[in-house]
Design a protein around this motif. Structure first.
Motif, mmCIF file in Angstrom:
data_model
loop_
_atom_site.group_PDB
_atom_site.id
_atom_site.type_symbol
_atom_site.label_atom_id
_atom_site.label_comp_id
_atom_site.label_asym_id
_atom_site.label_seq_id
_atom_site.Cartn_x
_atom_site.Cartn_y
_atom_site.Cartn_z
ATOM 1 N N SER A 102 44.656 33.435 20.192
ATOM 2 C CA SER A 102 45.699 32.781 20.861
ATOM 3 C C SER A 102 46.842 33.091 20.197
ATOM 4 C CB SER A 102 45.463 31.421 21.438
ATOM 5 O OG SER A 102 46.260 30.660 20.780
ATOM 6 N N THR A 103 48.033 33.572 20.745
ATOM 7 C CA THR A 103 49.488 33.427 20.071
ATOM 8 C C THR A 103 50.192 32.365 20.427
ATOM 9 O OG1 THR A 103 49.151 36.072 20.395
ATOM 10 C CG2 THR A 103 51.098 35.005 20.058
ATOM 11 N N LYS A 104 50.821 32.054 19.396
ATOM 12 C CA LYS A 104 51.614 30.742 19.589
ATOM 13 C C LYS A 104 52.848 31.094 19.129
ATOM 14 C CE LYS A 104 48.381 27.986 20.970
ATOM 15 N NZ LYS A 104 48.231 27.127 21.804
ATOM 16 N N THR A 105 54.265 30.467 19.657
ATOM 17 C CA THR A 105 55.362 30.838 19.198
ATOM 18 C C THR A 105 55.760 29.529 18.339
ATOM 19 O OG1 THR A 105 55.873 31.844 21.229
ATOM 20 C CG2 THR A 105 57.913 30.805 19.751
ATOM 21 N N VAL A 106 56.389 29.745 17.198
ATOM 22 C CA VAL A 106 56.677 28.539 16.303
ATOM 23 C C VAL A 106 58.127 28.802 15.925
ATOM 24 C CG1 VAL A 106 56.359 27.835 13.799
ATOM 25 C CG2 VAL A 106 54.645 28.419 15.122
ATOM 26 N N LEU A 107 59.082 27.905 15.939
ATOM 27 C CA LEU A 107 60.405 27.984 15.896
ATOM 28 C C LEU A 107 60.705 27.402 14.316
ATOM 29 C CD1 LEU A 107 63.396 26.915 17.921
ATOM 30 C CD2 LEU A 107 63.279 26.218 15.738
ATOM 31 N N LEU A 108 61.267 28.222 13.538
ATOM 32 C CA LEU A 108 61.598 27.798 12.004
ATOM 33 C C LEU A 108 63.167 27.537 12.121
ATOM 34 C CD1 LEU A 108 59.969 30.876 10.252
ATOM 35 C CD2 LEU A 108 59.096 28.608 10.682
ATOM 36 N N TYR A 109 63.432 26.233 11.574
ATOM 37 C CA TYR A 109 64.744 25.845 11.440
ATOM 38 C C TYR A 109 65.396 25.442 10.056
ATOM 39 C CZ TYR A 109 68.586 22.478 11.507
ATOM 40 O OH TYR A 109 69.805 22.078 10.830
ATOM 41 N N SER A 110 66.178 26.295 9.857
ATOM 42 C CA SER A 110 66.926 25.928 8.395
ATOM 43 C C SER A 110 68.199 26.707 8.503
ATOM 44 C CB SER A 110 66.232 26.108 7.129
ATOM 45 O OG SER A 110 66.620 26.166 5.956
ATOM 46 N N ASP A 111 69.148 26.094 7.714
ATOM 47 C CA ASP A 111 70.430 26.955 7.516
ATOM 48 C C ASP A 111 70.528 27.869 6.577
ATOM 49 O OD1 ASP A 111 70.197 24.685 5.593
ATOM 50 O OD2 ASP A 111 72.353 25.015 5.254
ATOM 51 N N ASP A 112 69.454 27.715 5.595
ATOM 52 C CA ASP A 112 69.134 28.656 4.773
ATOM 53 C C ASP A 112 68.162 29.820 5.040
ATOM 54 O OD1 ASP A 112 68.441 30.052 2.178
ATOM 55 O OD2 ASP A 112 68.558 28.352 1.274
ATOM 56 N N PRO A 113 68.636 31.092 5.227
ATOM 57 C CA PRO A 113 67.587 31.898 5.587
ATOM 58 C C PRO A 113 66.634 32.169 4.558
ATOM 59 C CG PRO A 113 69.805 33.327 5.191
ATOM 60 C CD PRO A 113 69.769 31.467 4.970
ATOM 61 N N GLN A 114 66.628 32.068 3.183
ATOM 62 C CA GLN A 114 65.656 32.234 2.501
ATOM 63 C C GLN A 114 64.501 30.931 2.598
ATOM 64 O OE1 GLN A 114 67.771 31.790 -1.459
ATOM 65 N NE2 GLN A 114 67.982 34.222 -1.586
ATOM 66 N N VAL A 115 64.927 29.731 2.833
ATOM 67 C CA VAL A 115 63.994 28.716 3.379
ATOM 68 C C VAL A 115 63.300 29.185 4.375
ATOM 69 C CG1 VAL A 115 63.908 26.419 3.996
ATOM 70 C CG2 VAL A 115 65.524 26.907 2.276
ATOM 71 N N ARG A 116 63.675 29.766 5.609
ATOM 72 C CA ARG A 116 62.987 30.086 6.585
ATOM 73 C C ARG A 116 62.267 31.162 6.199
ATOM 74 N NH1 ARG A 116 68.400 30.179 8.816
ATOM 75 N NH2 ARG A 116 68.348 32.393 9.026
ATOM 76 N N ASP A 117 62.390 32.292 5.346
ATOM 77 C CA ASP A 117 61.433 33.370 4.750
ATOM 78 C C ASP A 117 60.415 32.643 4.279
ATOM 79 O OD1 ASP A 117 63.043 35.383 5.863
ATOM 80 O OD2 ASP A 117 64.183 35.540 4.101
ATOM 81 N N ARG A 118 60.580 31.562 3.309
ATOM 82 C CA ARG A 118 59.701 30.903 2.589
ATOM 83 C C ARG A 118 58.681 30.131 3.552
ATOM 84 N NH1 ARG A 118 63.626 29.938 -1.548
ATOM 85 N NH2 ARG A 118 64.071 28.072 -0.796
ATOM 86 N N MET A 119 59.124 29.646 4.515
ATOM 87 C CA MET A 119 58.336 29.042 5.690
ATOM 88 C C MET A 119 57.215 29.984 6.161
ATOM 89 S SD MET A 119 60.646 25.816 7.018
ATOM 90 C CE MET A 119 61.989 26.751 7.976
ATOM 91 N N ARG A 120 58.062 31.153 6.784
ATOM 92 C CA ARG A 120 57.157 32.196 7.374
ATOM 93 C C ARG A 120 56.203 32.700 6.644
ATOM 94 N NH1 ARG A 120 60.798 35.442 7.442
ATOM 95 N NH2 ARG A 120 62.204 34.849 9.207
ATOM 96 N N LEU A 121 56.400 33.075 5.257
ATOM 97 C CA LEU A 121 55.519 33.625 4.390
ATOM 98 C C LEU A 121 54.465 32.265 4.110
ATOM 99 C CD1 LEU A 121 57.822 35.247 1.871
ATOM 100 C CD2 LEU A 121 56.070 36.257 3.579
ATOM 101 N N ALA A 122 54.621 31.263 4.064
ATOM 102 C CA ALA A 122 53.595 30.142 3.893
ATOM 103 C C ALA A 122 52.682 29.978 4.898
ATOM 104 C CB ALA A 122 54.261 28.848 3.424
ATOM 105 N N ILE A 123 53.279 30.097 5.993
ATOM 106 C CA ILE A 123 52.665 29.893 7.488
ATOM 107 C C ILE A 123 51.668 31.202 7.853
ATOM 108 C CG2 ILE A 123 52.506 29.794 9.969
ATOM 109 C CD1 ILE A 123 55.312 28.225 9.399
ATOM 110 N N GLY A 124 52.435 32.424 7.566
ATOM 111 C CA GLY A 124 51.458 33.444 7.754
ATOM 112 C C GLY A 124 51.769 33.819 9.280
ATOM 113 N N GLU A 125 51.161 35.111 9.610
ATOM 114 C CA GLU A 125 50.910 35.485 11.180
ATOM 115 C C GLU A 125 49.634 34.953 11.614
ATOM 116 O OE1 GLU A 125 51.629 39.724 11.491
ATOM 117 O OE2 GLU A 125 53.806 39.640 10.558
ATOM 118 N N HIS A 126 48.658 34.633 10.764
ATOM 119 C CA HIS A 126 47.510 34.231 11.338
ATOM 120 C C HIS A 126 47.102 33.070 10.482
ATOM 121 C CE1 HIS A 126 46.879 37.666 13.575
ATOM 122 N NE2 HIS A 126 47.261 38.302 12.729
#
Length: 130
Positions: free
Chosen positions: A2-26
């Motif tokens: 199943s594919t789910k959509t996750v919204l990442l919110y932060s005013d800092d693009p580096q924080v959004r990158d760290r959240m994305r990397l920690a979650i991962g695509e799977h």
């Protein structure tokens, strides 16, 4: 899978990158995640209104609108608000997260194993203690 959509919110693009990397695509073998991003509260609301968002991951340290305030407002204003996970800087702020009615909290710096576990539980609609 199943594919789910996750919204990442932060005013800092580096924080959004760290959240994305920690979650991962799977975050789990049966889950695939696609990400959308918001850097302001207004963008957050627009994305929640315009798209089917399965989970919000909010930066508690964002400015001017922190993730706890954003979570509380969205929970108050949206009838079927997606689950919210707020990333906080101090474990002691979990009481604020409870007040904001978030579904889960994570603490900076993000541990990829713990993050994937919390995110996959939320996306599987399992209960996770805040």
């Amino acid at each position: 899978m199943s594919t789910k959509t996750v919204l990442l919110y932060s005013d800092d693009p580096q924080v959004r990158d760290r959240m994305r990397l920690a979650i991962g695509e799977h975050p789990a073998p049966d889950l695939e995640v696609e990400f959308v991003e918001a850097s302001t509260y207004g963008e957050c609301v627009k994305l929640v209104d315009d798209y089917e968002i399965d989970l919000l991951v909010l930066d508690g340290e964002a400015t001017p609108g922190g993730g706890l305030g954003v979570a509380r407002q969205l929970k108050d204003e949206i009838d079927e608000c997606p689950p919210c996970c707020v990333v906080i800087a101090r474990s002691a702020d979990r009481w604020l997260a409870a007040y904001a009615r978030v579904d889960a909290t994570l603490v900076h710096p993000l541990d990829p194993i713990e993050t994937a576990k919390v995110i996959s539980n939320l996306l599987h609609d399992e209960s996770v203690a805040a």
